[in-house]
Design a protein around this motif. Structure first.
Motif, PDB file in Angstrom:
ATOM      1  N   ARG A  94       0.842  -1.204   0.000  1.00 38.10           N
ATOM      2  CA  ARG A  94       0.000   0.000   0.000  1.00 38.10           C
ATOM      3  C   ARG A  94       0.878   1.256   0.000  1.00 38.10           C
ATOM      4  O   ARG A  94       0.571   2.241  -0.683  1.00 38.10           O
ATOM      5  CB  ARG A  94      -0.958  -0.009   1.186  1.00 38.10           C
ATOM      6  N   ALA A  95       1.986   1.241   0.740  1.00 34.93           N
ATOM      7  CA  ALA A  95       2.916   2.383   0.740  1.00 34.93           C
ATOM      8  C   ALA A  95       3.533   2.553  -0.646  1.00 34.93           C
ATOM      9  O   ALA A  95       3.712   3.682  -1.124  1.00 34.93           O
ATOM     10  CB  ALA A  95       3.998   2.184   1.800  1.00 34.93           C
ATOM     11  N   PHE A  96       3.852   1.437  -1.309  1.00 33.83           N
ATOM     12  CA  PHE A  96       4.383   1.494  -2.667  1.00 33.83           C
ATOM     13  C   PHE A  96       3.370   2.144  -3.602  1.00 33.83           C
ATOM     14  O   PHE A  96       3.716   3.022  -4.402  1.00 33.83           O
ATOM     15  CB  PHE A  96       4.732   0.079  -3.162  1.00 33.83           C
ATOM     16  N   GLN A  97       2.120   1.718  -3.524  1.00 34.08           N
ATOM     17  CA  GLN A  97       1.084   2.285  -4.385  1.00 34.08           C
ATOM     18  C   GLN A  97       0.972   3.799  -4.174  1.00 34.08           C
ATOM     19  O   GLN A  97       0.882   4.562  -5.143  1.00 34.08           O
ATOM     20  CB  GLN A  97      -0.274   1.627  -4.103  1.00 34.08           C
ATOM     21  N   LYS A  98       0.989   4.218  -2.921  1.00 34.95           N
ATOM     22  CA  LYS A  98       0.880   5.648  -2.608  1.00 34.95           C
ATOM     23  C   LYS A  98       2.074   6.411  -3.180  1.00 34.95           C
ATOM     24  O   LYS A  98       1.914   7.469  -3.796  1.00 34.95           O
ATOM     25  CB  LYS A  98       0.784   5.842  -1.095  1.00 34.95           C
ATOM     26  N   ALA A  99       3.273   5.869  -2.994  1.00 35.72           N
ATOM     27  CA  ALA A  99       4.483   6.523  -3.511  1.00 35.72           C
ATOM     28  C   ALA A  99       4.441   6.611  -5.036  1.00 35.72           C
ATOM     29  O   ALA A  99       4.845   7.622  -5.623  1.00 35.72           O
ATOM     30  CB  ALA A  99       5.729   5.766  -3.051  1.00 35.72           C
ATOM     31  N   LEU A 100       3.936   5.565  -5.683  1.00 36.20           N
ATOM     32  CA  LEU A 100       3.853   5.551  -7.141  1.00 36.20           C
ATOM     33  C   LEU A 100       2.876   6.618  -7.644  1.00 36.20           C
ATOM     34  O   LEU A 100       3.197   7.386  -8.558  1.00 36.20           O
ATOM     35  CB  LEU A 100       3.446   4.158  -7.616  1.00 36.20           C
TER      36      LEU A 100
END
Length: 170
Positions: A94-100
């Motif tokens: 989920r953190a990856f998705q937000k950063a992307l």
């Protein structure tokens, strides 16, 4: 408007994980294991998009840097389709998705939809009316993202680029 060529950023399981998923009794054997994926971000429909959107998206992804992250699923659920899921919050994914998404916004890439669905893998689009069930975890470390166009109604993915994750990636 009905989607015709939606564009996604996805992660695909490696061949050994694809084989393990394909072997699940609730998997649709009519779909090839190479179509198995986790949608990380839904972007826009290429059919309706201006011609400069795809090159802008590719350019923005070229400067994205992020660490690989784990994904694992330990449940099979039937919602509108049969999916692999987990009750784990998948905080790193989920953190990856937000950063992307934040990176794409910073780079002014077009992201009309820009949704980040809860990570899951659809294994049967028809559904099977069976109850949810636990299963031994199936997972992998996502070390690559793929910009993929889905051809609606054709069971086809068209790849528009791949980017490795990790130190110095991009």
């Amino acid at each position: 408007m009905r989607a015709r060529n939606p564009l996604y950023i996805m992660a695909k399981p490696p061949p050994a994980v694809q084989a393990a998923i394909a072997a699940l009794p609730r998997n649709d054997p009519g779909r090839g294991p190479g179509l198995l994926h986790v949608t990380l971000v839904s972007l826009y429909d290429l059919h309706y998009a201006p011609p400069d959107w795809l090159p802008a998206t590719v350019a923005a992804l070229g400067s994205f840097v992020a660490a690989p992250f784990p994904l694992a699923f330990d449940r099979i659920e039937n919602r509108k389709a049969v999916t692999l899921r987990t009750r784990d919050p998948l905080a790193e994914a989920r953190a990856f998705q937000k950063a992307l998404v934040n990176h794409l916004l910073r780079e002014k890439a077009p992201i009309m939809d820009g949704t980040t669905p809860e990570p899951h893998i659809t294994i049967n689009y028809r559904g099977d009316r069976l109850n949810a069930q636990k299963m031994p975890p199936i997972g992998w470390t996502v070390d690559e993202i793929i910009l993929t166009e889905s051809i609606v109604g054709k069971t086809t993915h068209v790849e528009h680029g791949r980017w490795r994750l990790g130190k110095g990636a991009g």
